[in-house]
Design an enzyme around this catalytic site. Structure first.
Site, PDB file in Angstrom:
ATOM      1  N   ASP A 216       0.850  -1.189   0.000  1.00 18.61           N
ATOM      2  CA  ASP A 216       0.000   0.000   0.000  1.00 18.61           C
ATOM      3  C   ASP A 216       0.894   1.250   0.000  1.00 18.61           C
ATOM      4  OD1 ASP A 216      -2.959   0.975   0.549  1.00 18.61           O
ATOM      5  OD2 ASP A 216      -1.634   2.206   1.796  1.00 18.61           O
ATOM      6  N   ASN A 224      -2.851  12.943  -3.828  1.00 17.51           N
ATOM      7  CA  ASN A 224      -3.980  13.420  -4.630  1.00 17.51           C
ATOM      8  C   ASN A 224      -4.414  14.822  -4.207  1.00 17.51           C
ATOM      9  OD1 ASN A 224      -4.341  11.234  -6.402  1.00 17.51           O
ATOM     10  ND2 ASN A 224      -5.563  10.100  -4.906  1.00 17.51           N
ATOM     11  N   HIS A 229      -5.289  14.476  -8.971  1.00 22.65           N
ATOM     12  CA  HIS A 229      -5.496  13.058  -9.285  1.00 22.65           C
ATOM     13  C   HIS A 229      -4.645  12.588 -10.458  1.00 22.65           C
ATOM     14  CE1 HIS A 229      -8.678  12.103  -6.421  1.00 22.65           C
ATOM     15  NE2 HIS A 229      -9.117  13.345  -6.610  1.00 22.65           N
ATOM     16  N   ASP A 233      -2.296   9.385 -10.373  1.00 20.05           N
ATOM     17  CA  ASP A 233      -2.267   8.317 -11.383  1.00 20.05           C
ATOM     18  C   ASP A 233      -0.837   8.043 -11.836  1.00 20.05           C
ATOM     19  OD1 ASP A 233      -4.983   8.099 -11.245  1.00 20.05           O
ATOM     20  OD2 ASP A 233      -5.397   9.164 -13.121  1.00 20.05           O
ATOM     21  N   GLU A 259      -4.874   2.280  -4.138  1.00 20.02           N
ATOM     22  CA  GLU A 259      -3.417   2.398  -4.119  1.00 20.02           C
ATOM     23  C   GLU A 259      -2.778   1.151  -3.497  1.00 20.02           C
ATOM     24  OE1 GLU A 259      -4.721   4.484  -0.245  1.00 20.02           O
ATOM     25  OE2 GLU A 259      -5.510   4.113  -2.251  1.00 20.02           O
TER      26      GLU A 259
END
Length: 337
Positions: A216, A224, A229, A233, A259
Site C-alpha cells: 500500500d 492526490n 489526481h 495516477d 493504491e
C-alpha cells in the site's frame, strides 16, 4: 485492402505464398482450371447488373439480417463490392496478393459482424447464378463449373481461417481487457481468484512454498490532495514499474484496490519474499517520482499454509500490512506459515 493487417494474419497463421500454392495443389487447382476460368470471364461481354439481386432478396427475407442491412444504400454498396470481387475471383491471377485479399475479407467479416452463414449462403447463391452464365458462355460447361467450384472452395477455406483466427484474437483481447487494470496495465481483481486458486492448488499438490505481498502506498490521499489526481495516477504507474522491476517474470502483480497492490510469488518461502519486499520498499523510498517527489510504501507478507482458504490467506497478509502501517510505515512485516 489493409495489406498490413492481412500480412500480419498470414504471418500469424503461417500462410506463405508457397503454402498458398500447396493449398491450390491440394484442391487440384491446376493451369487448366485457371485457363478455363479466365476464358469464361473473357467470354462474358458485361456482367448483369442484377447478378446478386436474388441473393439479397433471399438474405433480406430474414428478420435478423434485415436489422443489420438497414438501408438500400448499404445493400447497393455491398452489391458493388461483390461485382468487383466477381472480377477478382475470375481474373485468373491467384497469387500472394489474392491470398492476402481473401485473408482480409475474413478479418473484415469479424469487424462488421458478418456471420459465416451469410458468407457461405452468398457462395451458394453465386454458384447458382454463375452456372446460368456458364451455360451461356463456357465452352466446356461441366469442366468450367468444376474449376470454378475448386476456386470457391479455396476462397472459403482461406477466408474462414482468417475469420476464425480474427474472432479468436478478438475474444482473447476482450478477455485480457476484462482482467487488466486500465491505468497501470497489471491484472485487476477479476484475475485474482484465478491466480490465487491456481497457485495455492499448485503449492498444495507439489508441496512448494507460496508467498504473497500486500503493498500500500503511504499517505496516497495526500498525494492526490496536494498534486491532483493526474499526479496520483502517475505515481501509481511509476510504482507498478518499480514493482515489476524488483519482481520476477514468474510473479503476478494485481491492483487490489485504489493504491493497494497484491503480488503473488510462486515457489517462494516467506524469508525470500521478505528479501524481495525489503529491496522493493527501499527502492521505492529512494525513487524520485516525476509528479510527487518522494513517497514510501508499506508491505505485508504471508506464506501459504496448506489447506487454508484464499480469503484467510489474503487476510493474514493484509494483517501484516496493517502492522507495517502501525509500526511507522515505509517498512515490511511478515508472518510465517
Amino acid at each position: 485492402m489493409d495489406r498490413h493487417t492481412a500480412k500480419r494474419i498470414a504471418e500469424d497463421l503461417n500462410i506463405t505464398a508457397d503454402d498458398f500454392e500447396r493449398r491450390k495443389a491440394f484442391l487440384d487447382i491446376g493451369p487448366e482450371d485457371i485457363r478455363r476460368i479466365k476464358a469464361f470471364r473473357e467470354a462474358i461481354p458485361e456482367l448483369p447488373v442484377d447478378l446478386f439481386d436474388s441473393f439479397y432478396q433471399h438474405l433480406l427475407s430474414f428478420d435478423d439480417v434485415r436489422a443489420y442491412f438497414k438501408d438500400k444504400e448499404t445493400v447497393q454498396r455491398l452489391k458493388d463490392k461483390q461485382m468487383a470481387y466477381f472480377d477478382q475471383l475470375f481474373s485468373g491471377e491467384y497469387n500472394e496478393e489474392y491470398m492476402l485479399s481473401r485473408l482480409h475479407v475474413g478479418y473484415v467479416h469479424v469487424t462488421l459482424n458478418i456471420v459465416p452463414l451469410w458468407y457461405i449462403g452468398a457462395f451458394n447463391n453465386y454458384l447458382q447464378e454463375i452456372k446460368k452464365l456458364v451455360d451461356v458462355y463456357a465452352e466446356d460447361k461441366s469442366a468450367t463449373c468444376q474449376s470454378i467450384t475448386k476456386m470457391i472452395m479455396l476462397e472459403i477455406v482461406i477466408t474462414m481461417e482468417s475469420y476464425h483466427y480474427t474472432k479468436y484474437k478478438l475474444q482473447e483481447e476482450l478477455k485480457q481487457i476484462a482482467i487488466t487494470d486500465d491505468l497501470t496495465g497489471v491484472f485487476n481483481r477479476r484475475k485474482l481468484e484465478e491466480v490465487m486458486c491456481y497457485e495455492m492448488d499448485s503449492a498444495h499438490r507439489k508441496k512448494h512454498a507460496l508467498s504473497i505481498l500486500m503493498l500500500d502506498i503511504d499517505h496516497f490521499k495526500q498525494v492526490n490532495d496536494t498534486y491532483g489526481h493526474q499526479a496520483g495516477d502517475a505515481v501509481l504507474i511509476e510504482t507498478v514499474r518499480l514493482i515489476r522491476y524488483c519482481l520476477r517474470d514468474s510473479d503476478y502483480v494485481i491492483r487490489y484496490g485504489g493504491e493497494e497492490f497484491l503480488a503473488c510469488l510462486p515457489k517462494t518461502p516467506v524469508r525470500t519474499a521478505f528479501e524481495i519486499a525489503d529491496r522493493l520498499c527501499r527502492r521505492i523510498a529512494e525513487h524520485t517520482f516525476s509528479t510527487a517527489g518522494r513517497i514510501t510504501v508499506s508491505i505485508g507478507i504471508a506464506e501459504y499454509a496448506y489447506g487454508e482458504s484464499r480469503e484467510t490467506y489474503i487476510r493474514r497478509a493484509d494483517k501484516q500490512l496493517y502492522a507495517a502501517k502501525q509500526s511507522g510505515r515505509n517498512r515490511v512485516c511478515f508472518e510465517e506459515a
